[in-house]
Motif scaffolding. Structure first.
Motif, mmCIF file in Angstrom:
data_model
loop_
_atom_site.group_PDB
_atom_site.id
_atom_site.type_symbol
_atom_site.label_atom_id
_atom_site.label_comp_id
_atom_site.label_asym_id
_atom_site.label_seq_id
_atom_site.Cartn_x
_atom_site.Cartn_y
_atom_site.Cartn_z
ATOM 1 N N ASP A 223 9.583 3.374 -4.874
ATOM 2 C CA ASP A 223 9.401 2.201 -4.021
ATOM 3 C C ASP A 223 8.130 2.449 -3.213
ATOM 4 N N ALA A 224 7.025 1.835 -3.637
ATOM 5 C CA ALA A 224 5.716 2.075 -3.024
ATOM 6 C C ALA A 224 5.542 1.155 -1.823
ATOM 7 N N GLY A 225 5.274 1.755 -0.654
ATOM 8 C CA GLY A 225 5.213 0.968 0.563
ATOM 9 C C GLY A 225 6.605 0.551 0.987
ATOM 10 N N CYS A 226 7.496 1.530 1.112
ATOM 11 C CA CYS A 226 8.930 1.246 1.305
ATOM 12 C C CYS A 226 9.257 0.698 2.679
ATOM 13 N N GLY A 227 8.349 0.835 3.634
ATOM 14 C CA GLY A 227 8.630 0.341 4.974
ATOM 15 C C GLY A 227 9.878 0.974 5.564
ATOM 16 N N SER A 228 10.754 0.155 6.127
ATOM 17 C CA SER A 228 11.954 0.685 6.772
ATOM 18 C C SER A 228 13.107 0.918 5.799
ATOM 19 N N GLY A 229 12.828 0.816 4.494
ATOM 20 C CA GLY A 229 13.726 1.385 3.502
ATOM 21 C C GLY A 229 14.802 0.524 2.879
ATOM 22 N N GLU A 230 14.863 -0.774 3.204
ATOM 23 C CA GLU A 230 15.974 -1.586 2.703
ATOM 24 C C GLU A 230 16.032 -1.644 1.176
ATOM 25 N N ASN A 231 14.875 -1.785 0.527
ATOM 26 C CA ASN A 231 14.863 -1.854 -0.941
ATOM 27 C C ASN A 231 15.255 -0.514 -1.558
ATOM 28 N N THR A 232 14.730 0.563 -0.995
ATOM 29 C CA THR A 232 15.045 1.902 -1.502
ATOM 30 C C THR A 232 16.537 2.195 -1.369
ATOM 31 N N ILE A 233 17.085 1.860 -0.222
ATOM 32 C CA ILE A 233 18.511 2.113 0.029
ATOM 33 C C ILE A 233 19.377 1.330 -0.954
ATOM 34 N N LEU A 234 19.028 0.072 -1.183
ATOM 35 C CA LEU A 234 19.785 -0.721 -2.156
ATOM 36 C C LEU A 234 19.809 -0.038 -3.518
ATOM 37 N N LEU A 235 18.649 0.369 -3.997
ATOM 38 C CA LEU A 235 18.577 0.970 -5.325
ATOM 39 C C LEU A 235 19.333 2.295 -5.377
ATOM 40 N N VAL B 42 8.325 1.260 -10.976
ATOM 41 C CA VAL B 42 7.751 1.199 -9.627
ATOM 42 C C VAL B 42 7.978 -0.204 -9.091
ATOM 43 N N VAL B 43 8.439 -0.293 -7.846
ATOM 44 C CA VAL B 43 8.570 -1.588 -7.180
ATOM 45 C C VAL B 43 7.648 -1.607 -5.969
ATOM 46 N N ASP B 44 6.936 -2.692 -5.833
ATOM 47 C CA ASP B 44 5.993 -2.885 -4.725
ATOM 48 C C ASP B 44 6.317 -4.231 -4.095
ATOM 49 N N SER B 45 6.892 -4.197 -2.905
ATOM 50 C CA SER B 45 7.232 -5.424 -2.193
ATOM 51 C C SER B 45 6.228 -5.624 -1.063
ATOM 52 N N ALA B 46 5.188 -6.420 -1.350
ATOM 53 C CA ALA B 46 4.194 -6.811 -0.338
ATOM 54 C C ALA B 46 3.325 -5.662 0.139
ATOM 55 N N LEU B 47 2.892 -4.816 -0.800
ATOM 56 C CA LEU B 47 1.916 -3.773 -0.451
ATOM 57 C C LEU B 47 0.544 -4.067 -1.055
ATOM 58 N N LEU B 48 0.509 -4.452 -2.324
ATOM 59 C CA LEU B 48 -0.775 -4.631 -3.013
ATOM 60 C C LEU B 48 -1.734 -5.505 -2.223
ATOM 61 N N HIS B 49 -1.232 -6.565 -1.609
ATOM 62 C CA HIS B 49 -2.127 -7.527 -0.975
ATOM 63 C C HIS B 49 -2.736 -7.039 0.339
ATOM 64 N N VAL B 50 -2.325 -5.866 0.850
ATOM 65 C CA VAL B 50 -2.953 -5.356 2.076
ATOM 66 C C VAL B 50 -4.256 -4.624 1.774
ATOM 67 N N LEU C 259 5.324 -7.697 -5.934
ATOM 68 C CA LEU C 259 5.545 -8.963 -5.247
ATOM 69 C C LEU C 259 4.437 -9.125 -4.214
ATOM 70 N N VAL C 260 3.660 -10.195 -4.346
ATOM 71 C CA VAL C 260 2.428 -10.378 -3.567
ATOM 72 C C VAL C 260 2.443 -11.742 -2.893
ATOM 73 N N LEU C 261 2.087 -11.805 -1.621
ATOM 74 C CA LEU C 261 1.940 -13.096 -0.965
ATOM 75 C C LEU C 261 0.856 -13.915 -1.661
ATOM 76 N N ALA C 262 1.159 -15.167 -1.944
ATOM 77 C CA ALA C 262 0.262 -16.016 -2.740
ATOM 78 C C ALA C 262 -0.566 -16.938 -1.859
ATOM 79 N N ASP C 263 -1.798 -17.187 -2.292
ATOM 80 C CA ASP C 263 -2.704 -18.059 -1.546
ATOM 81 C C ASP C 263 -2.395 -19.543 -1.735
ATOM 82 N N THR C 264 -1.329 -19.841 -2.451
ATOM 83 C CA THR C 264 -0.938 -21.242 -2.651
ATOM 84 C C THR C 264 -0.273 -21.836 -1.409
ATOM 85 N N GLN C 265 -0.044 -20.988 -0.393
ATOM 86 C CA GLN C 265 0.569 -21.454 0.855
ATOM 87 C C GLN C 265 -0.057 -20.712 2.018
#
Length: 209
Positions: free
Chosen positions: A45-57, A107-115, A141-147
């Motif tokens: 879990d790359a860029g795991c932050g406070s760990g919610e995704n890692t803990i789930l898995l 590998v899961v990346d939740s909102a890291l690539l776009h930083v 998972l990347v924030l999109a410029d469509t919004q």
């Protein structure tokens, strides 16, 4: 986005309180990926932050490691894992230089690539390539410029261009990212400040060649 957000900005955000990307639960898009059978083997879990995704898995039985550049985030993740009794592991690490021993199948990346800026996005995916077994899958998972809803946002073209040689982009589709609405965008999103809200995102799947 042409330049990377400074690493110290994230440490400061965690130290000062709950950042808008900390929602107190796993990202729904990741939950759906796992339910659909797109997570397997050993997981990073790359860029795991406070760990919610890692803990789930970890609770679902995966051997999973969460890494983040913020010491405060990793300390919080370790505390949450202990509270859950989850066998999740966490490390403070520079995701642009993770080493060169292949050991992950997903590998899961939740909102890291776009930083990252354009150059560092390629450095990042090269770093992940070195850690993955051939055939491993990277979900981003990347924030999109469509919004216009806050945060750094990427175009579909920028996401496609982020994968260094050695990756095959198998899918890029629209999805949603859940965050906490800030004062600036809450009204346009039709929610109150501090409320969880889903905004436009890209979900990419790439395979390590």
């Amino acid at each position: 986005m042409d330049t990377s957000i400074p690493r110290d900005d994230f440490e400061r955000a965690y130290a000062e309180g709950a950042p808008p990307w900390v929602i107190g639960e796993p990202q729904p898009a990741l939950v759906e990926l796992e339910r659909a059978g797109h997570v397997s083997g050993s997981v990073l879990d790359a860029g795991c932050g406070s760990g919610e995704n890692t803990i789930l898995l970890a609770e679902l039985g995966y051997e999973v490691l969460g890494v983040d550049g913020s010491e405060t985030a990793v300390a919080t993740a370790r505390r949450k894992a202990a509270e859950h009794g989850a066998p999740a592991r966490f490390e403070v690490a520079d995701v642009l230089d993770l080493g060169a021993r292949p050991r992950f199948d997903t590998v899961v990346d939740s909102a890291l690539l776009h930083v990252f800026g354009e150059r560092d996005r390629l450095v990042y995916t090269r770093s992940l390539h070195a850690l993955c077994h051939p055939g491993a899958v990277l979900h981003v998972l990347v924030l999109a410029d469509t919004q216009d809803a806050g945060g750094p946002r990427l175009s579909a073209a920028a996401v496609r261009g982020s994968f260094a040689p050695g990756w095959e982009l198998e899918e890029l589709r629209q999805d949603r990212y859940r965050g906490i609405a800030g004062e600036q965008h809450a009204e346009q999103l039709g929610v109150r400040p501090g409320e969880a809200v889903d905004t436009a995102a890209w979900l990419a799947r790439a395979r390590r060649l």
